[in-house]
Design an enzyme around this catalytic site. Structure first.
Site, mmCIF file in Angstrom:
data_model
loop_
_atom_site.group_PDB
_atom_site.id
_atom_site.type_symbol
_atom_site.label_atom_id
_atom_site.label_comp_id
_atom_site.label_asym_id
_atom_site.label_seq_id
_atom_site.Cartn_x
_atom_site.Cartn_y
_atom_site.Cartn_z
ATOM 1 N N LYS A 1 6.551 23.986 -15.631
ATOM 2 C CA LYS A 1 5.747 22.820 -15.224
ATOM 3 C C LYS A 1 5.266 22.964 -13.781
ATOM 4 O O LYS A 1 4.104 22.683 -13.467
ATOM 5 C CB LYS A 1 6.539 21.520 -15.400
ATOM 6 N N ARG B 1 0.810 -1.233 0.000
ATOM 7 C CA ARG B 1 0.000 0.000 0.000
ATOM 8 C C ARG B 1 0.839 1.277 0.000
ATOM 9 O O ARG B 1 0.348 2.359 0.316
ATOM 10 C CB ARG B 1 -0.992 0.033 1.163
ATOM 11 N N HIS C 1 0.182 15.490 -27.303
ATOM 12 C CA HIS C 1 0.192 14.110 -26.822
ATOM 13 C C HIS C 1 -1.013 13.298 -27.289
ATOM 14 O O HIS C 1 -0.983 12.073 -27.213
ATOM 15 C CB HIS C 1 0.277 14.077 -25.293
ATOM 16 N N HIS D 1 9.528 8.711 -27.342
ATOM 17 C CA HIS D 1 8.381 9.507 -26.888
ATOM 18 C C HIS D 1 8.434 10.936 -27.434
ATOM 19 O O HIS D 1 7.446 11.445 -27.974
ATOM 20 C CB HIS D 1 8.343 9.517 -25.356
ATOM 21 N N GLU E 1 9.812 18.019 -25.183
ATOM 22 C CA GLU E 1 9.017 18.536 -24.059
ATOM 23 C C GLU E 1 9.457 19.969 -23.719
ATOM 24 O O GLU E 1 8.648 20.790 -23.303
ATOM 25 C CB GLU E 1 9.126 17.621 -22.830
ATOM 26 N N ASN F 1 -0.458 18.442 -22.021
ATOM 27 C CA ASN F 1 -0.712 17.332 -22.941
ATOM 28 C C ASN F 1 -0.788 17.769 -24.386
ATOM 29 O O ASN F 1 -1.122 16.955 -25.262
ATOM 30 C CB ASN F 1 -2.021 16.664 -22.541
ATOM 31 N N LYS G 1 2.744 11.982 -11.718
ATOM 32 C CA LYS G 1 2.040 10.989 -12.541
ATOM 33 C C LYS G 1 2.865 9.707 -12.591
ATOM 34 O O LYS G 1 4.040 9.739 -12.974
ATOM 35 C CB LYS G 1 1.859 11.505 -13.976
ATOM 36 N N GLU H 1 -4.976 17.312 -12.700
ATOM 37 C CA GLU H 1 -5.390 17.491 -14.095
ATOM 38 C C GLU H 1 -6.911 17.582 -14.267
ATOM 39 O O GLU H 1 -7.515 16.884 -15.079
ATOM 40 C CB GLU H 1 -4.812 16.355 -14.957
ATOM 41 N N HIS I 1 0.861 10.376 -28.539
ATOM 42 C CA HIS I 1 0.757 9.063 -27.886
ATOM 43 C C HIS I 1 0.238 8.021 -28.863
ATOM 44 O O HIS I 1 0.658 6.861 -28.839
ATOM 45 C CB HIS I 1 -0.191 9.128 -26.681
ATOM 46 N N ARG J 1 -3.924 21.741 -16.173
ATOM 47 C CA ARG J 1 -2.774 20.848 -16.417
ATOM 48 C C ARG J 1 -2.858 20.165 -17.783
ATOM 49 O O ARG J 1 -1.850 19.697 -18.310
ATOM 50 C CB ARG J 1 -2.682 19.812 -15.291
HETATM 51 N N1 GLY Z 1 3.475 15.006 -18.817
HETATM 52 C C1 GLY Z 1 2.311 15.765 -18.647
HETATM 53 C C2 GLY Z 1 1.964 15.991 -17.233
HETATM 54 O O1 GLY Z 1 2.751 15.742 -16.350
HETATM 55 O O2 GLY Z 1 0.870 16.414 -16.947
#
Ligand code: GLY
Length: 334
Positions: free
Chosen positions: A195, A93, A216, A235, A157, A213, A115, A205, A220, A209
């Site tokens: 960031k 946990r 992406h 990536h 990025e 993206n 994330k 998010e 992605h 936030r």
């Molecule tokens: N890589 C995008 C974020 O951290 O929200």
């Protein structure tokens, strides 16, 4: 470096690595670590950011007698950071973890903001959670261990931060003709400032936030579609293509001029050598875009630029717009 790993109160220390970070970065750490540790190793690359690799991490933690008071140090790029953090946060946990990013991409993006996760059944980052590490340590000397291709993957990025948030930063970036590891500290710092500012306002998010993206949704999808093929994209390469594709959608929606689109596209195509075998099959890319985590009710919701340095969120995009964006990308590749 010697003050950075404080493990006094932890029962033991697990260093989660892949074969690259073990070979090239671990020796740098060991010169400055005088604490006993156990190595937990998994194979590198996005295709191993999986449940199978996670099971290997958990099993090695069990074999090394990890308990809830252990500390995991994730020494690697985005895959090790995301998956190591996910495994640490779910083991018994949750045990504490530290991010020690070794690639530009993980230094400027994935190691901060909490994330964590793994890919599942062909979908990127489908299983995971938000949890902040105890600390993140950025050590730019690790960048010397990277290939130019890996370095440029991370730069995507950095370019993204300029495009979504700061046109002055973008103008500074396009003056750099040859990216070199020794000039990175200021770029990393600026990227992290942007960031941090965004993530602190919207850690989970819910809204703002989503600007992070940008690029992406299509990126992605391209990355996943080409994962186990000869057209494999790193990536950042996929994100660079995704940013151009999504700027084309802004252009289609009359949010952005053709001139700005072409300027950014030409600059980015100069920076990246895209493998001629990369697949842009529209039906496959559309299906993958439908799995994006920003979507709602089967509508594809993207983050799109309304200018250089300005990004709008939750903009619905259509399959026909994605198709035209893919056509534009293919035309630029020729
Ligand atoms: N890589 C995008 C974020 O951290 O929200």
């Amino acid at each position: 470096m010697n003050e950075f790993i404080e493990v006094g109160d932890y029962s033991n220390l697990m260093l989660i690595v892949d074969e690259n970070s073990r070979k090239y970065c671990l020796p740098i750490i060991l010169q400055n670590l005088n604490h006993d540790f156990r190595i937990v190793e998994v194979k590198s690359s996005e295709k191993n950011k999986s449940l199978e690799s996670s099971k290997r991490i958990w099993q090695q933690m069990i074999d090394h007698n990890a308990d809830r008071n252990s500390l995991c140090i994730n020494l690697g790029g985005g895959v090790i950071g995301d998956m190591g953090g996910f495994c640490a946060s779910s083991f018994m946990r949750g045990v504490d973890f530290i991010q020690l990013p070794t690639t530009l991409l993980s230094m400027v993006d994935s190691s901060i903001g909490g994330k964590l996760g793994i890919d599942f059944n062909g979908f990127k980052n489908l299983v995971g959670l938000f949890k902040d590490p105890e600390s993140v340590f950025i050590y730019p000397k690790f960048l010397k261990t990277l290939s130019k291709r890996e370095l440029m993957s991370g730069m995507a990025e950095v370019y993204k931060y300029g495009l979504i948030h700061d046109s002055e930063f973008w103008n500074q970036l396009i003056k750099i003709k040859n990216v070199h590891t020794s000039d990175m500290t200021d770029l990393i710092f600026k990227s992290l400032e942007i960031k941090k500012d965004i993530v602190e306002k919207d850690p989970f998010e819910k809204g703002l936030r989503k600007v992070l993206n940008f690029g992406h949704t299509i990126g992605h999808a391209l990355e996943t579609a080409n994962l186990n093929t000869k057209g494999h994209l790193l990536h950042g390469e996929a994100v660079a293509l995704g940013m151009i594709g999504e700027m084309h959608i802004s252009f289609q929606k009359e949010m952005l001029s053709q001139k700005k689109l072409d300027q950014v596209a030409d600059f980015l195509f100069d920076q990246y050598e895209i493998n001629g075998e990369t697949m842009f099959e529209s039906e496959i890319i559309f299906r993958l875009c439908l799995m994006d985590k920003k979507n709602r009710n089967q509508k594809i919701l993207a983050s799109l630029l309304s200018d250089i340095g300005e990004c709008q969120i939750n903009i619905e995009i259509q399959q026909s717009e994605i198709d035209l964006a893919l056509d534009y990308l293919k035309s630029k590749l020729k």
